[in-house]
Design a protein around this motif. Structure first.
Motif, mmCIF file in Angstrom:
data_model
loop_
_atom_site.group_PDB
_atom_site.id
_atom_site.type_symbol
_atom_site.label_atom_id
_atom_site.label_comp_id
_atom_site.label_asym_id
_atom_site.label_seq_id
_atom_site.Cartn_x
_atom_site.Cartn_y
_atom_site.Cartn_z
ATOM 1 N N LEU A 281 0.808 -1.214 0.000
ATOM 2 C CA LEU A 281 0.000 0.000 0.000
ATOM 3 C C LEU A 281 0.845 1.270 0.000
ATOM 4 O O LEU A 281 0.312 2.371 -0.073
ATOM 5 N N GLY A 282 2.181 1.123 0.117
ATOM 6 C CA GLY A 282 3.075 2.275 0.047
ATOM 7 C C GLY A 282 3.331 2.981 1.363
ATOM 8 O O GLY A 282 3.780 4.130 1.371
ATOM 9 N N PHE A 283 3.101 2.313 2.483
ATOM 10 C CA PHE A 283 3.289 2.951 3.787
ATOM 11 C C PHE A 283 4.503 2.432 4.547
ATOM 12 O O PHE A 283 4.879 3.001 5.571
ATOM 13 N N TYR A 284 5.096 1.353 4.079
ATOM 14 C CA TYR A 284 6.198 0.728 4.821
ATOM 15 C C TYR A 284 7.350 0.467 3.872
ATOM 16 O O TYR A 284 7.164 -0.100 2.799
ATOM 17 N N THR A 285 8.547 0.886 4.291
ATOM 18 C CA THR A 285 9.724 0.676 3.444
ATOM 19 C C THR A 285 10.781 -0.184 4.122
ATOM 20 O O THR A 285 11.807 -0.467 3.523
ATOM 21 N N GLY A 286 10.520 -0.590 5.355
ATOM 22 C CA GLY A 286 11.491 -1.409 6.077
ATOM 23 C C GLY A 286 11.497 -2.846 5.597
ATOM 24 O O GLY A 286 10.784 -3.223 4.662
ATOM 25 N N GLY A 287 12.286 -3.647 6.270
ATOM 26 C CA GLY A 287 12.370 -5.068 5.930
ATOM 27 C C GLY A 287 11.135 -5.820 6.393
ATOM 28 O O GLY A 287 10.578 -5.547 7.446
ATOM 29 N N VAL A 288 10.720 -6.783 5.596
ATOM 30 C CA VAL A 288 9.611 -7.661 5.964
ATOM 31 C C VAL A 288 10.226 -8.806 6.756
ATOM 32 O O VAL A 288 10.501 -9.877 6.225
ATOM 33 N N GLY B 6 8.367 -3.354 15.155
ATOM 34 C CA GLY B 6 9.234 -2.290 15.647
ATOM 35 C C GLY B 6 8.627 -0.930 15.393
ATOM 36 O O GLY B 6 7.477 -0.802 14.941
ATOM 37 N N GLN B 7 9.416 0.096 15.655
ATOM 38 C CA GLN B 7 8.933 1.469 15.518
ATOM 39 C C GLN B 7 8.551 1.803 14.078
ATOM 40 O O GLN B 7 7.564 2.480 13.840
ATOM 41 N N SER B 8 9.311 1.292 13.098
ATOM 42 C CA SER B 8 8.981 1.605 11.703
ATOM 43 C C SER B 8 7.656 0.963 11.289
ATOM 44 O O SER B 8 6.872 1.564 10.538
ATOM 45 N N THR B 9 7.376 -0.230 11.788
ATOM 46 C CA THR B 9 6.096 -0.880 11.487
ATOM 47 C C THR B 9 4.966 -0.107 12.151
ATOM 48 O O THR B 9 3.939 0.177 11.524
ATOM 49 N N GLN B 10 5.165 0.272 13.411
ATOM 50 C CA GLN B 10 4.137 1.017 14.130
ATOM 51 C C GLN B 10 3.888 2.378 13.468
ATOM 52 O O GLN B 10 2.738 2.799 13.326
#
Length: 185
Positions: free
Chosen positions: A133-140, A145-149
């Motif tokens: 959806l274009g909201f997360y750029t971190g590792g799957v 963690g904070q980036s997911t939250q």
């Protein structure tokens, strides 16, 4: 004209009581709840504000309303069903209880467990959906963690939900995931 309805329940297996149905394969059906014209007007108005609907906000669900709903679903990366399901209602920023004309206040569901108690496979599913959806750029990576939250909070804000960063049932549904599919430790 076909009456407009909200997909109110999960997929149910049902059989016809017709004698011709005996021995035939039963296909899955969905239970739909008809909505009053005022609710159709609310949907049409929200679709108009989203830029998907140009017809009259008249409370009549016709082909132009259906096409607008399908275009809205496609543009918001929702499953294109042509049905006003929970994810679509949430993405439109509508309250399903208001649409159905519920007279009594619904009892809120119990809060879900904290997201940090999700199983890694469920966290990966959330991360992957947020990435799509274009909201997360971190590792799957399956680690909450904070980036997911933060990505969850940005998604909520974008969809008109309370931006808490927590996985509420409305948030999970708006993401196109089933709240029941998330597994906790």
């Amino acid at each position: 004209m076909k009456p407009f309805a909200i997909l109110a329940g999960g997929v149910l297996l049902t059989a016809s009581f017709s004698p011709f149905a005996i021995g035939q394969t039963v296909s899955p059906l969905a239970y739909v709840q008809p909505v009053p014209p005022a609710a159709v007007q609310a949907v049409q108005d929200h679709l108009r504000h989203a830029g998907a609907y140009t017809g009259a906000v008249d409370g009549v669900w016709g082909p132009d309303s259906l096409v607008a709903l399908q275009q809205f679903q496609a543009s918001h990366q929702l499953q294109v069903t042509g049905q006003l399901n929970q994810a679509t209602v949430a993405a439109l920023g509508l309250d399903p209880q208001v649409l159905l004309g519920a007279q009594q206040a619904a009892v809120p569901p119990p809060p879900p467990p904290p997201a940090d108690r999700l199983r890694p496979s469920s966290v990966r599913a959330v991360q992957e959906r947020l990435r799509t959806l274009g909201f997360y750029t971190g590792g799957v990576d399956g680690v909450w963690g904070q980036s997911t939250q933060n990505a969850v909070g940005q998604f909520q804000q974008n969809r008109g939900l309370q931006p808490s960063g927590q996985l509420t049932p409305a948030t999970v549904t708006a993401m196109g995931l089933s709240p029941d599919a998330l597994a906790y430790r």
